[in-house]
Design a protein around this motif. Structure first.
Motif, short mmCIF file in Angstrom:
data_model
loop_
_atom_site.label_atom_id
_atom_site.label_comp_id
_atom_site.label_asym_id
_atom_site.label_seq_id
_atom_site.Cartn_x
_atom_site.Cartn_y
_atom_site.Cartn_z
N LEU A 274 0.84 -1.20 0.00
CA LEU A 274 0.00 0.00 0.00
C LEU A 274 0.88 1.25 0.00
CD1 LEU A 274 -3.13 0.42 0.18
CD2 LEU A 274 -2.81 0.82 2.63
N ASP A 275 0.37 2.31 -0.62
CA ASP A 275 1.14 3.56 -0.74
C ASP A 275 1.04 4.35 0.56
OD1 ASP A 275 2.61 5.66 -1.71
OD2 ASP A 275 0.97 6.56 -2.85
N ILE A 276 1.78 3.87 1.57
CA ILE A 276 1.84 4.53 2.87
C ILE A 276 3.25 5.08 3.07
CG2 ILE A 276 1.71 4.16 5.38
CD1 ILE A 276 -1.02 4.09 4.14
N LYS A 277 3.34 6.30 3.57
CA LYS A 277 4.65 6.92 3.77
C LYS A 277 5.48 6.10 4.76
CE LYS A 277 2.68 11.52 3.08
NZ LYS A 277 2.32 12.82 3.74
N PRO A 278 6.79 6.00 4.53
CA PRO A 278 7.63 5.18 5.43
C PRO A 278 7.54 5.60 6.89
CG PRO A 278 8.84 5.78 3.44
CD PRO A 278 7.55 6.54 3.39
N GLU A 279 7.41 6.91 7.14
CA GLU A 279 7.36 7.37 8.53
C GLU A 279 6.00 7.10 9.18
OE1 GLU A 279 6.56 11.10 5.95
OE2 GLU A 279 7.69 9.22 5.83
N VAL A 280 4.98 6.80 8.37
CA VAL A 280 3.64 6.54 8.89
C VAL A 280 3.44 5.06 9.20
CG1 VAL A 280 1.16 6.66 8.35
CG2 VAL A 280 2.67 8.56 7.73
N ARG A 281 4.13 4.19 8.49
CA ARG A 281 3.94 2.74 8.68
C ARG A 281 4.09 2.31 10.14
NH1 ARG A 281 3.34 -0.41 4.31
NH2 ARG A 281 3.57 0.67 2.32
N PRO A 282 5.18 2.68 10.82
CA PRO A 282 5.30 2.23 12.22
C PRO A 282 4.24 2.81 13.13
CG PRO A 282 7.07 3.76 11.64
CD PRO A 282 6.38 3.40 10.37
N LEU A 283 3.70 3.98 12.80
CA LEU A 283 2.61 4.54 13.59
C LEU A 283 1.38 3.65 13.51
CD1 LEU A 283 2.84 8.33 12.59
CD2 LEU A 283 3.76 7.25 14.64
N ILE A 284 1.01 3.27 12.29
CA ILE A 284 -0.18 2.45 12.08
C ILE A 284 0.01 1.05 12.64
CG2 ILE A 284 -1.64 1.37 10.32
CD1 ILE A 284 -1.21 3.88 8.60
N LEU A 285 1.18 0.48 12.43
CA LEU A 285 1.40 -0.91 12.80
C LEU A 285 1.56 -1.11 14.31
CD1 LEU A 285 3.80 -2.12 9.98
CD2 LEU A 285 1.38 -2.67 10.27
N LYS A 286 2.14 -0.12 15.01
CA LYS A 286 2.43 -0.37 16.42
C LYS A 286 2.30 0.84 17.33
CE LYS A 286 6.79 -1.36 17.64
NZ LYS A 286 8.04 -2.13 17.93
N GLU A 287 2.88 1.97 16.93
CA GLU A 287 3.06 3.05 17.88
C GLU A 287 1.75 3.69 18.32
OE1 GLU A 287 6.00 5.73 16.28
OE2 GLU A 287 7.38 4.07 15.85
N ASN A 288 0.80 3.88 17.40
CA ASN A 288 -0.48 4.48 17.79
C ASN A 288 -1.22 3.59 18.78
OD1 ASN A 288 0.03 6.59 16.00
ND2 ASN A 288 -1.23 5.74 14.37
N ALA A 289 -1.24 2.30 18.52
CA ALA A 289 -1.93 1.36 19.43
C ALA A 289 -1.23 1.29 20.78
CB ALA A 289 -2.00 -0.03 18.79
N ALA A 290 0.09 1.33 20.78
CA ALA A 290 0.83 1.26 22.04
C ALA A 290 0.46 2.43 22.95
CB ALA A 290 2.33 1.25 21.77
N ARG A 291 0.33 3.62 22.39
CA ARG A 291 -0.07 4.78 23.18
C ARG A 291 -1.52 4.65 23.64
NH1 ARG A 291 2.60 7.53 19.08
NH2 ARG A 291 0.61 8.13 18.16
N LEU A 292 -2.40 4.28 22.74
CA LEU A 292 -3.83 4.20 23.06
C LEU A 292 -4.10 3.16 24.14
CD1 LEU A 292 -6.81 4.92 22.49
CD2 LEU A 292 -6.75 3.24 20.64
N LEU A 293 -3.39 2.05 24.09
CA LEU A 293 -3.64 0.95 25.02
C LEU A 293 -2.85 1.07 26.31
CD1 LEU A 293 -3.59 -1.96 22.41
CD2 LEU A 293 -5.61 -0.99 23.54
N GLY A 294 -2.09 2.16 26.44
CA GLY A 294 -1.34 2.37 27.66
C GLY A 294 -0.11 1.49 27.77
N LEU A 295 0.38 1.01 26.64
CA LEU A 295 1.60 0.20 26.64
C LEU A 295 2.84 1.05 26.49
CD1 LEU A 295 0.36 -2.62 24.22
CD2 LEU A 295 0.20 -2.55 26.71
N ALA A 296 2.67 2.29 26.07
CA ALA A 296 3.79 3.22 25.92
C ALA A 296 3.35 4.56 26.42
CB ALA A 296 4.21 3.32 24.45
N ARG A 297 4.27 5.32 26.95
CA ARG A 297 3.95 6.65 27.47
C ARG A 297 3.77 7.63 26.33
NH1 ARG A 297 8.12 7.36 32.61
NH2 ARG A 297 7.26 5.66 33.87
N GLU A 298 2.91 8.62 26.55
CA GLU A 298 2.73 9.68 25.57
C GLU A 298 4.01 10.50 25.48
OE1 GLU A 298 0.12 10.29 23.73
OE2 GLU A 298 -1.42 8.98 24.61
N GLY A 299 4.25 11.03 24.26
CA GLY A 299 5.35 11.96 24.09
C GLY A 299 6.68 11.30 23.86
#
Length: 299
Positions: A274-299
């Motif tokens: 899929l035509d997804i920017k390289p810097e966006v891929r890790p956000l969609i695959l892991k980082e956004n969910a980690a923040r939302l689910l409280g697995l990683a700290r904000e910021g």
């Protein structure tokens, strides 16, 4: 598992976090839905012959791939008459695999104030990390006030509420759709929930056909509304959804498969094309969910 009942997940070692998988069968063989509805769903997804893995099997499958998974069932007993898989069993099974699995619960909103008490107990005593709603299957409009005591508790507890949106494969092809009304899953009903519970973390599940624009509007307008990409192969994503995922919603879009009817192997292979920017891929695959689910700290 830590003392709070939360998962013990090594984020650095993960490839991705799948926020949408289903527990379809209990340890005793009880299924989450009637066989008629399960068969209809399998036909809709072209998944006939797929196994209904136990949660232990699901854990092994995801661990082998260095993936974490949110796991839930759906409590729709009021509308369907079919008893659900016990949330306690889902949570306890996930607890055995806290390095890989994250338990969500499903509480039928038709249970009224008892549903709110149950939600509080499931978080406090069983380590549940969020709640799944399926308005079409559960037979309710998300902005129905009878569900508000339940939302109030979920907002207070600070865990996400995941709402099925758009068409569903459950009941597809069955006369009358098996009694399932698609209109309940219009994301605009969830917009009312986001207004009335402004700090409730909400996930709109799936590309929301035929209401994709509505889902994008809600997620861009309401700061705590996210979209998961489950239930579709990425090669079929609407172009506008891809554009928003690459731009305005880059920090609010989440990987989800809908396993077992869609496997993460298939989803991730198609997402790679899929035509997804390289810097966006890790956000969609892991980082956004980690923040939302409280697995990683904000910021």
């Amino acid at each position: 598992m830590d003392s709070s009942g939360g998962p013990d997940i090594d984020l650095a070692g993960l490839v991705a976090i799948d926020v949408h998988t289903h527990a379809e069968v209990s340890a005793t063989g009880h299924t989450s839905l009637s066989q008629e509805l399960l068969d209809a769903s399998a036909t809709y997804f072209g998944a006939h012959g797929h196994r209904q893995p136990t949660i232990d099997e699901l854990a092994g499958y995801y661990r082998e791939r260095k993936l974490a998974a949110v796991v839930f069932t759906v409590d729709a007993e009021h509308a369907t008459g079919h008893p659900p898989i016990a949330n306690e069993e889902v949570a306890e099974s996930c607890a055995r695999h806290a390095d890989t699995l994250i338990p969500f619960a499903s509480v039928d909103p038709w249970r009224g104030r008892a549903a709110a008490r149950t939600a509080r107990r499931l978080v406090a005593e069983h380590g549940v990390r969020g709640f799944k709603f399926h308005p079409s299957l559960q037979g309710f409009q998300p902005n129905d006030r009878m569900a508000y005591p339940l939302y109030e508790v979920i907002e207070e507890l600070g865990v996400p509420a995941l709402f099925h949106t758009g068409q569903t494969g459950i009941g597809a092809g069955v006369p009358g759709g098996g009694g399932i009304r698609l209109g309940y899953s219009n994301p605009m009903f969830v917009d009312d929930v986001a207004v009335d519970f402004p700090y409730l973390k909400i996930i709109l599940a799936h590309p929301s056909f035929p209401w994709q624009d509505e889902a994008l509007a809600v997620a861009t307008h309401k700061p705590f509304v996210y979209i998961d990409l489950s239930g579709w192969s990425p090669k079929y994503f609407p172009p506008r959804l891809v554009r928003y995922a690459n731009s305005l919603l880059r920090e609010k879009v989440l990987f989800g498969s809908d396993y077992p009817v869609i496997t993460p192997d298939r989803w991730l292979a198609d997402f790679a094309k899929l035509d997804i920017k390289p810097e966006v891929r890790p956000l969609i695959l892991k980082e956004n969910a980690a923040r939302l689910l409280g697995l990683a700290r904000e910021g």
